[in-house]
Design a protein around this motif. Structure first.
Motif, mmCIF file in Angstrom:
data_model
loop_
_atom_site.group_PDB
_atom_site.id
_atom_site.type_symbol
_atom_site.label_atom_id
_atom_site.label_comp_id
_atom_site.label_asym_id
_atom_site.label_seq_id
_atom_site.Cartn_x
_atom_site.Cartn_y
_atom_site.Cartn_z
ATOM 1 N N HIS A 163 7.021 -21.168 45.356
ATOM 2 C CA HIS A 163 7.004 -20.072 46.317
ATOM 3 C C HIS A 163 5.919 -19.062 45.967
ATOM 4 O O HIS A 163 5.453 -18.976 44.832
ATOM 5 N N GLY A 164 5.558 -18.281 46.966
ATOM 6 C CA GLY A 164 4.731 -17.120 46.700
ATOM 7 C C GLY A 164 5.501 -16.119 45.857
ATOM 8 O O GLY A 164 6.739 -16.114 45.846
ATOM 9 N N ILE A 165 4.761 -15.269 45.152
ATOM 10 C CA ILE A 165 5.400 -14.301 44.258
ATOM 11 C C ILE A 165 4.450 -13.124 44.063
ATOM 12 O O ILE A 165 3.225 -13.290 44.083
ATOM 13 N N GLY A 166 5.021 -11.942 43.902
ATOM 14 C CA GLY A 166 4.198 -10.746 43.709
ATOM 15 C C GLY A 166 5.076 -9.539 43.479
ATOM 16 O O GLY A 166 5.641 -9.349 42.408
ATOM 17 N N ARG A 167 5.246 -8.724 44.523
ATOM 18 C CA ARG A 167 6.134 -7.564 44.448
ATOM 19 C C ARG A 167 7.600 -7.981 44.543
ATOM 20 O O ARG A 167 8.499 -7.233 44.211
ATOM 21 N N GLU A 168 7.820 -9.196 45.021
ATOM 22 C CA GLU A 168 9.156 -9.785 45.065
ATOM 23 C C GLU A 168 9.079 -11.160 44.419
ATOM 24 O O GLU A 168 8.005 -11.739 44.282
ATOM 25 N N MET A 169 10.254 -11.684 44.023
ATOM 26 C CA MET A 169 10.242 -12.983 43.354
ATOM 27 C C MET A 169 9.981 -14.121 44.344
ATOM 28 O O MET A 169 9.122 -14.965 44.105
ATOM 29 N N HIS A 170 10.723 -14.146 45.442
ATOM 30 C CA HIS A 170 10.537 -15.212 46.424
ATOM 31 C C HIS A 170 9.837 -14.648 47.648
ATOM 32 O O HIS A 170 10.400 -13.856 48.392
ATOM 33 N N MET A 171 8.598 -15.078 47.835
ATOM 34 C CA MET A 171 7.802 -14.648 48.980
ATOM 35 C C MET A 171 7.230 -15.881 49.674
ATOM 36 O O MET A 171 7.187 -16.977 49.110
ATOM 37 N N GLU A 172 6.807 -15.693 50.900
ATOM 38 C CA GLU A 172 6.098 -16.774 51.589
ATOM 39 C C GLU A 172 4.749 -16.974 50.908
ATOM 40 O O GLU A 172 4.170 -16.035 50.384
ATOM 41 N N PRO A 173 4.231 -18.204 50.901
ATOM 42 C CA PRO A 173 4.778 -19.390 51.542
ATOM 43 C C PRO A 173 5.658 -20.210 50.594
ATOM 44 O O PRO A 173 5.565 -20.076 49.372
ATOM 45 N N TYR A 174 6.495 -21.050 51.157
ATOM 46 C CA TYR A 174 7.245 -22.047 50.380
ATOM 47 C C TYR A 174 6.285 -23.146 49.948
ATOM 48 O O TYR A 174 5.434 -23.574 50.724
ATOM 49 N N LEU A 175 6.422 -23.579 48.706
ATOM 50 C CA LEU A 175 5.553 -24.630 48.171
ATOM 51 C C LEU A 175 6.370 -25.880 47.892
ATOM 52 O O LEU A 175 7.135 -25.931 46.928
ATOM 53 N N SER A 176 6.215 -26.883 48.731
ATOM 54 C CA SER A 176 6.916 -28.142 48.520
ATOM 55 C C SER A 176 6.341 -28.876 47.306
ATOM 56 O O SER A 176 5.158 -28.722 46.975
ATOM 57 N N ASN A 177 7.155 -29.683 46.670
ATOM 58 C CA ASN A 177 6.694 -30.484 45.531
ATOM 59 C C ASN A 177 6.163 -31.847 45.949
ATOM 60 O O ASN A 177 5.900 -32.708 45.097
ATOM 61 N N GLU A 178 5.987 -32.038 47.250
ATOM 62 C CA GLU A 178 5.387 -33.265 47.783
ATOM 63 C C GLU A 178 4.864 -32.969 49.177
ATOM 64 O O GLU A 178 5.277 -32.001 49.812
ATOM 65 N N GLY A 179 3.926 -33.800 49.636
ATOM 66 C CA GLY A 179 3.417 -33.616 50.985
ATOM 67 C C GLY A 179 1.962 -34.019 51.133
ATOM 68 O O GLY A 179 1.266 -34.285 50.158
ATOM 69 N N LYS A 180 1.529 -34.053 52.380
ATOM 70 C CA LYS A 180 0.150 -34.412 52.684
ATOM 71 C C LYS A 180 -0.778 -33.241 52.371
ATOM 72 O O LYS A 180 -0.402 -32.081 52.523
ATOM 73 N N PRO A 181 -2.004 -33.539 51.935
ATOM 74 C CA PRO A 181 -2.944 -32.460 51.584
ATOM 75 C C PRO A 181 -3.547 -31.805 52.824
ATOM 76 O O PRO A 181 -3.375 -32.275 53.943
ATOM 77 N N GLY A 182 -4.256 -30.697 52.582
ATOM 78 C CA GLY A 182 -5.079 -30.094 53.618
ATOM 79 C C GLY A 182 -4.351 -29.286 54.666
ATOM 80 O O GLY A 182 -4.890 -29.040 55.745
ATOM 81 N N ARG A 183 -3.137 -28.833 54.357
ATOM 82 C CA ARG A 183 -2.371 -28.066 55.337
ATOM 83 C C ARG A 183 -1.960 -26.716 54.747
ATOM 84 O O ARG A 183 -1.962 -26.515 53.554
#
Length: 244
Positions: A163-183
């Motif tokens: 996941h994204g992270i910064g001022r909060e722990m869970h932020m957009e975007p969600y990061l899948s551990n699998e998937g097609k590249p380039g998106r």
């Protein structure tokens, strides 16, 4: 975020040093909270969505979000995953580390080594100009490569990822551990993600227990979870949660 991340790394090192047979996960949670607060930070997890602990303490078939308890006592041969977050001056660091209590069985050792290696390969894709799913794809390809490299069949946990992270722990975007590249969004210089592969020995399927937190494999196969908070920079990926 680097300062917050270094506190997380220090806390994980302290927990690992204290994690011995006969020690409860509640004792380790108390140690983690004290370490974080002694560094001038706040345990990010404590009270997050009602979570009662300062760490997620996940043992063996527990994939993530294990609640620290007096009843969960570590024993020789366990695979222990510790997920930890610290907030410092409004910025968050988040990291997870799985390690054996004493000596692991060869298969479980291979699982854990493979998951660590998969994280390292995913981090390499965290560079400006790549897209979000280039990191996902790197994690997926590395998982397949790790099966041959470490001689173990691996399963990517369904429904959980980074996941994204910064001022909060869970932020957009969600990061899948699998998937097609380039998106997905293009990574910028300074983009930060929590990258966290979760692999098991038996199934991708999982369920949440009645406590509404603890996530376990449906077949009781063991799981490994590794995570770093990583920034994309012009000089390459920068791990913000070093364990030194």
């Amino acid at each position: 975020m680097q300062a917050a991340g270094e506190i997380v790394g220090k806390t994980l090192q302290a927990v690992k040093a204290a994690a011995k047979p006969g020690v409860s996960t509640l004792e380790l949670d108390q140690l983690a909270e004290q370490t974080i607060r002694d560094c001038g930070a706040i345990p990010t997890f404590k009270g997050y969505g009602g979570f009662p602990g300062s760490i997620c303490a996940s043992v063996n078939e527990v994939i993530v979000h294990g609640i620290p308890s007096r009843e969960t006592v570590l024993k020789e041969g366990d695979l222990f995953s510790v997920d930890c977050g610290a907030t410092l001056d409004g910025w968050v660091g988040d990291s997870a580390w799985s390690f054996g209590i004493g000596q692991l069985s060869p298969e479980v050792q291979a699982l854990n080594d493979a998951t660590s290696w998969v994280l390292d390969q995913g981090i390499k894709a965290m560079v400006p100009g790549n897209r979000l799913t280039d990191v996902s794809h790197a994690l997926e390809v590395a998982t397949y490569d790790a099966e041959e490299k470490f001689g173990v069949e691996l399963f990517i946990v369904d429904g959980y990822g980074g996941h994204g992270i910064g001022r909060e722990m869970h932020m957009e975007p969600y990061l899948s551990n699998e998937g097609k590249p380039g998106r997905g969004p293009v990574l910028q210089d300074g983009s930060v993600l929590a990258i966290e592969p979760m692999l098991t020995l038996g199934t991708e399927d999982n369920k949440v227990l009645r406590d509404e937190w603890t996530v376990v494999t449906t077949d009781n196969s063991w799981a490994s979870h590794w995570e770093h908070t990583v920034a994309a920079t012009a000089n390459g990926p920068r791990i913000l949660t070093p364990r030194k």
